[in-house]
Scaffold this motif. Sequence first.
Motif, PDB file in Angstrom:
ATOM      1  N   ARG A 296      66.466   9.804   9.015  1.00 22.57           N
ATOM      2  CA  ARG A 296      67.174   9.602   7.765  1.00 22.57           C
ATOM      3  C   ARG A 296      66.633   8.415   6.988  1.00 22.57           C
ATOM      4  O   ARG A 296      67.123   8.127   5.910  1.00 22.57           O
ATOM      5  CB  ARG A 296      68.669   9.393   8.022  1.00 22.57           C
ATOM      6  N   ARG A 297      65.640   7.775   7.499  1.00 17.92           N
ATOM      7  CA  ARG A 297      65.057   6.636   6.772  1.00 17.92           C
ATOM      8  C   ARG A 297      64.068   7.160   5.729  1.00 17.92           C
ATOM      9  O   ARG A 297      63.455   8.207   5.895  1.00 17.92           O
ATOM     10  CB  ARG A 297      64.354   5.702   7.748  1.00 17.92           C
ATOM     11  N   THR A 298      63.884   6.406   4.688  1.00 19.48           N
ATOM     12  CA  THR A 298      62.970   6.829   3.609  1.00 19.48           C
ATOM     13  C   THR A 298      61.542   6.379   3.895  1.00 19.48           C
ATOM     14  O   THR A 298      61.304   5.337   4.509  1.00 19.48           O
ATOM     15  CB  THR A 298      63.415   6.231   2.263  1.00 19.48           C
ATOM     16  N   VAL A 299      60.540   7.221   3.436  1.00 17.98           N
ATOM     17  CA  VAL A 299      59.100   6.931   3.602  1.00 17.98           C
ATOM     18  C   VAL A 299      58.694   5.913   2.557  1.00 17.98           C
ATOM     19  O   VAL A 299      59.006   6.069   1.376  1.00 17.98           O
ATOM     20  CB  VAL A 299      58.252   8.204   3.462  1.00 17.98           C
ATOM     21  N   LYS A 300      58.002   4.874   3.062  1.00 22.90           N
ATOM     22  CA  LYS A 300      57.607   3.808   2.144  1.00 22.90           C
ATOM     23  C   LYS A 300      56.109   3.886   1.793  1.00 22.90           C
ATOM     24  O   LYS A 300      55.747   3.551   0.673  1.00 22.90           O
ATOM     25  CB  LYS A 300      57.940   2.463   2.772  1.00 22.90           C
ATOM     26  N   THR A 301      55.216   4.290   2.770  1.00 25.13           N
ATOM     27  CA  THR A 301      53.763   4.337   2.476  1.00 25.13           C
ATOM     28  C   THR A 301      53.169   5.648   3.002  1.00 25.13           C
ATOM     29  O   THR A 301      53.749   6.296   3.888  1.00 25.13           O
ATOM     30  CB  THR A 301      53.023   3.167   3.147  1.00 25.13           C
ATOM     31  N   GLN A 302      51.954   6.022   2.433  1.00 23.07           N
ATOM     32  CA  GLN A 302      51.224   7.212   2.904  1.00 23.07           C
ATOM     33  C   GLN A 302      49.722   6.979   2.741  1.00 23.07           C
ATOM     34  O   GLN A 302      49.285   6.266   1.844  1.00 23.07           O
ATOM     35  CB  GLN A 302      51.651   8.447   2.113  1.00 23.07           C
ATOM     36  N   THR A 303      48.960   7.626   3.666  1.00 21.17           N
ATOM     37  CA  THR A 303      47.487   7.563   3.609  1.00 21.17           C
ATOM     38  C   THR A 303      46.952   8.960   3.959  1.00 21.17           C
ATOM     39  O   THR A 303      47.299   9.481   5.035  1.00 21.17           O
ATOM     40  CB  THR A 303      46.931   6.535   4.615  1.00 21.17           C
ATOM     41  N   PRO A 304      46.146   9.594   3.087  1.00 25.76           N
ATOM     42  CA  PRO A 304      45.652   9.117   1.788  1.00 25.76           C
ATOM     43  C   PRO A 304      46.774   9.006   0.757  1.00 25.76           C
ATOM     44  O   PRO A 304      47.837   9.576   0.924  1.00 25.76           O
ATOM     45  CB  PRO A 304      44.650  10.181   1.374  1.00 25.76           C
ATOM     46  N   ALA A 305      46.464   8.285  -0.318  1.00 26.37           N
ATOM     47  CA  ALA A 305      47.449   8.025  -1.356  1.00 26.37           C
ATOM     48  C   ALA A 305      47.757   9.311  -2.105  1.00 26.37           C
ATOM     49  O   ALA A 305      46.974  10.266  -2.137  1.00 26.37           O
ATOM     50  CB  ALA A 305      46.925   6.969  -2.309  1.00 26.37           C
ATOM     51  N   ALA A 306      48.894   9.330  -2.692  1.00 29.59           N
ATOM     52  CA  ALA A 306      49.333  10.466  -3.496  1.00 29.59           C
ATOM     53  C   ALA A 306      48.350  10.720  -4.635  1.00 29.59           C
ATOM     54  O   ALA A 306      47.829   9.788  -5.247  1.00 29.59           O
ATOM     55  CB  ALA A 306      50.727  10.217  -4.031  1.00 29.59           C
ATOM     56  N   GLY A 307      48.066  12.030  -4.916  1.00 24.45           N
ATOM     57  CA  GLY A 307      47.193  12.411  -6.035  1.00 24.45           C
ATOM     58  C   GLY A 307      45.737  12.611  -5.659  1.00 24.45           C
ATOM     59  O   GLY A 307      44.964  13.165  -6.437  1.00 24.45           O
ATOM     60  N   LYS A 308      45.279  12.154  -4.485  1.00 31.64           N
ATOM     61  CA  LYS A 308      43.874  12.332  -4.091  1.00 31.64           C
ATOM     62  C   LYS A 308      43.622  13.795  -3.700  1.00 31.64           C
ATOM     63  O   LYS A 308      44.533  14.487  -3.247  1.00 31.64           O
ATOM     64  CB  LYS A 308      43.531  11.424  -2.915  1.00 31.64           C
ATOM     65  N   MET A 309      42.345  14.270  -3.867  1.00 36.32           N
ATOM     66  CA  MET A 309      41.958  15.624  -3.476  1.00 36.32           C
ATOM     67  C   MET A 309      41.414  15.549  -2.060  1.00 36.32           C
ATOM     68  O   MET A 309      40.399  14.893  -1.794  1.00 36.32           O
ATOM     69  CB  MET A 309      40.899  16.195  -4.422  1.00 36.32           C
ATOM     70  N   GLU A 310      42.043  16.261  -1.168  1.00 42.42           N
ATOM     71  CA  GLU A 310      41.626  16.257   0.228  1.00 42.42           C
ATOM     72  C   GLU A 310      41.523  17.704   0.716  1.00 42.42           C
ATOM     73  O   GLU A 310      42.118  18.628   0.153  1.00 42.42           O
ATOM     74  CB  GLU A 310      42.630  15.493   1.092  1.00 42.42           C
ATOM     75  N   LYS A 311      40.766  17.882   1.810  1.00 40.37           N
ATOM     76  CA  LYS A 311      40.567  19.205   2.393  1.00 40.37           C
ATOM     77  C   LYS A 311      41.900  19.742   2.890  1.00 40.37           C
ATOM     78  O   LYS A 311      42.655  19.036   3.557  1.00 40.37           O
ATOM     79  CB  LYS A 311      39.562  19.121   3.543  1.00 40.37           C
ATOM     80  N   ARG A 312      42.171  20.998   2.555  1.00 41.00           N
ATOM     81  CA  ARG A 312      43.392  21.636   3.014  1.00 41.00           C
ATOM     82  C   ARG A 312      43.450  21.600   4.554  1.00 41.00           C
ATOM     83  O   ARG A 312      42.448  21.894   5.228  1.00 41.00           O
ATOM     84  CB  ARG A 312      43.425  23.081   2.537  1.00 41.00           C
ATOM     85  N   GLY A 313      44.637  21.197   5.081  1.00 43.66           N
ATOM     86  CA  GLY A 313      44.813  21.113   6.524  1.00 43.66           C
ATOM     87  C   GLY A 313      44.519  19.747   7.119  1.00 43.66           C
ATOM     88  O   GLY A 313      44.715  19.539   8.319  1.00 43.66           O
ATOM     89  N   SER A 314      44.016  18.850   6.264  1.00 46.27           N
ATOM     90  CA  SER A 314      43.731  17.497   6.782  1.00 46.27           C
ATOM     91  C   SER A 314      45.043  16.718   6.999  1.00 46.27           C
ATOM     92  O   SER A 314      46.112  17.134   6.571  1.00 46.27           O
ATOM     93  CB  SER A 314      42.807  16.760   5.813  1.00 46.27           C
ATOM     94  N   ASN A 315      44.965  15.572   7.643  1.00 50.44           N
ATOM     95  CA  ASN A 315      46.147  14.792   8.076  1.00 50.44           C
ATOM     96  C   ASN A 315      46.512  13.730   7.030  1.00 50.44           C
ATOM     97  O   ASN A 315      45.643  13.080   6.449  1.00 50.44           O
ATOM     98  CB  ASN A 315      45.860  14.134   9.410  1.00 50.44           C
ATOM     99  N   VAL A 316      47.858  13.557   6.814  1.00 47.08           N
ATOM    100  CA  VAL A 316      48.391  12.464   5.963  1.00 47.08           C
ATOM    101  C   VAL A 316      49.273  11.574   6.868  1.00 47.08           C
ATOM    102  O   VAL A 316      50.210  12.069   7.516  1.00 47.08           O
ATOM    103  CB  VAL A 316      49.218  13.023   4.787  1.00 47.08           C
ATOM    104  N   PHE A 317      48.942  10.268   6.916  1.00 45.32           N
ATOM    105  CA  PHE A 317      49.710   9.302   7.737  1.00 45.32           C
ATOM    106  C   PHE A 317      50.832   8.706   6.884  1.00 45.32           C
ATOM    107  O   PHE A 317      50.577   8.253   5.763  1.00 45.32           O
ATOM    108  CB  PHE A 317      48.786   8.207   8.243  1.00 45.32           C
ATOM    109  N   ILE A 318      52.057   8.779   7.417  1.00 45.04           N
ATOM    110  CA  ILE A 318      53.221   8.210   6.677  1.00 45.04           C
ATOM    111  C   ILE A 318      53.868   7.133   7.541  1.00 45.04           C
ATOM    112  O   ILE A 318      53.809   7.168   8.785  1.00 45.04           O
ATOM    113  CB  ILE A 318      54.251   9.303   6.333  1.00 45.04           C
ATOM    114  N   SER A 319      54.505   6.139   6.861  1.00 43.38           N
ATOM    115  CA  SER A 319      55.239   5.059   7.563  1.00 43.38           C
ATOM    116  C   SER A 319      56.522   4.743   6.804  1.00 43.38           C
ATOM    117  O   SER A 319      56.674   5.092   5.637  1.00 43.38           O
ATOM    118  CB  SER A 319      54.351   3.815   7.685  1.00 43.38           C
ATOM    119  N   PHE A 320      57.464   4.009   7.483  1.00 45.67           N
ATOM    120  CA  PHE A 320      58.784   3.717   6.913  1.00 45.67           C
ATOM    121  C   PHE A 320      58.901   2.251   6.599  1.00 45.67           C
ATOM    122  O   PHE A 320      58.304   1.406   7.237  1.00 45.67           O
ATOM    123  CB  PHE A 320      59.862   4.138   7.899  1.00 45.67           C
TER     124      PHE A 320
END
Length: 636
Positions: A612-636
């Motif tokens: 129930r906590r909100t996501v504060k950061t992500q990598t890669p950043a929002a809006g970048k073009m990345e290969k479909r199926g690749s991994n996005v790292f999120i943190s709180f």
Amino acid sequence: MTPAPEDPMIGRLIDGRYQVKSRIARGGMATVYLATDLRLERRVAVKIMHGHLADDSAFKARFVQEARSAARLAHPNVVNVFDQGQDSDMAYLVMEYLPGITLRDLLKDYGKLTPEQTVDIMDAVLRGLAAAHESGIVHRDLKPENVLLADDGRIKLGDFGLARATTANTASGQALLGTIAYLSPELLTRGVADARSDIYAIGIMIYEMLTGEQPFKGEQPMQVAYQHANDKVPAPSSANPAVPTELDDIVAWATTRSPEGRPENAGILLDKLLQAEKGIRTGSTYSDLSTQQTMIMPAGMLVGSDDETAAYSTGALAGLNRKISVDHPVEALKEVSAGRRTKGFWIFGLTIVLALLGATAGWFFSSGPGSLSVIPAVAGLAPADAQAVIEKQGFTTELAEQNDSTVAKGKVIGTDPPEGTAVRNGSTIKVIVSAGPKIIDTPAFAGMKDTDATAKAKEVGFVVKDPVTQFSADVATGVVISALGPDGAALPAQYPVGGEVQFVVSLGAVPTVAGMSAADATKTLTDAGLVVGSTSEEFSDTVAAGSVISLSVPEGVVTPGTNVSLVISKGPDLVQVPNVSTGSMDFNEAIAALQAAGFSYSTDVDPGLFDRRTVKTQTPAAGKMEKRGSNVFISF
């Protein structure tokens, strides 16, 4: 001076049978070569049509028909036609080889001929032409170039068939004068011809032989043609006073402008020539056969002349005078008379002997063993029937076998000497019977270069058809993959000479086009003979967009004309990373957004504790073009 290039036909083996040795002559329609018939081991003349005529299907069809008609003419005054066929794009005719000269060569050397010489040559020409007319064949190209004078004295008429076959590609200008000088008015004005057109040409030839020149001349062919169509052929005696009236009449009859006024065929003109010959011979140094020829007797043989001194020398006459003066004059005269009778009987006996010898020689060479008869045509008959036909002509026969791929086993191939040859009565004629095709071990063609395989096949006597090609990754370009028979199956271990062979030749591997642009790949495949039927697109991380990923070919044999398809790269499959770090999305919402966009996720915190906590950061950043199926790292 640069030497002329060697004729490419020299040394060539035509249809696996005729080995070309040298060129004899070249004309407007064909070139004639001296060749060896390897099958029958004899010299022949091979006439090969020029390429531009061989490309005319109508010409070739009529050429074949007329060649067959000429081949049916078995006459000692007609050049024998042995064979006709086609090797690749080359149409050819095989004829009897006659070493010698043409009537044109003779006229060039001597200018003009005597009436007797003219009659001798035209007698043979008309006999050959009469045989043609009886068989329904019109020559249509009679001229001195087509009268052959062999070294052994034979006179033959040649070039039957080619004249009738000419439809397109006619000669013009100066090259036409040699033929147009002998064309009849109806051929020039209406383009129609029959046996009477040949008669007109014969009349022009007789005029030229007697005078050394043609009756009509002009700088342009049309001038000559106009004179033939509108003017009367002058009498040969107007140019050569030594020409007898009999030959003037024959030329006038043969060259009448209207066909109805000429003899209907060569046989009728031949009869007229033979009638005229008697008068011509009588009026020349020849005497009629019914008149005893004058004989010059040796000195001392002249008996019963008006002047007795012609029979005896001065010494003999002196001896006679002495004897008359010594002995009784009556007894002396009896002795002289007895001597005269003895000499007279001796001369009479010698004359009888000479007459008998002449009669015997005449019988021997006319109807006896020394006379000539023509060997009849027996090809295709059963051996016994062929022997009966030949023996009926006064010959003896013997059988001989020979392999032949075109004549059925047990049937007659031909004769030796060939049919149509004039030979002595009683001669032994060899009747050659087919033993069927000769069976030989099949050479190992697979793995040979296609040119070497073709040469080898022709060398052993096979008939080589045009090859077929296919792609092979295992066999180099231009190398034989296999050899097939007419049924499409591989050749057996043994195969008949004369059998058909078709080679399957490798084109090498199908071209590799992976990595090429679509346009370049299509051109490469098309140049190789393949057809690009369809294309599809796929994403690729390794192949640039617009380039070929792979080529799809059907299973089995791939030949020119086969349809293939291309797979074209769309490049990597890139999508935009969604924004899940706005501070308003909890963990579950962020995961749902990433998965909907085609991404996977990871985090360093146990999601069960902080769902129930909100996501504060992500990598890669929002809006970048990345290969479909690749991994996005999120943190709180």
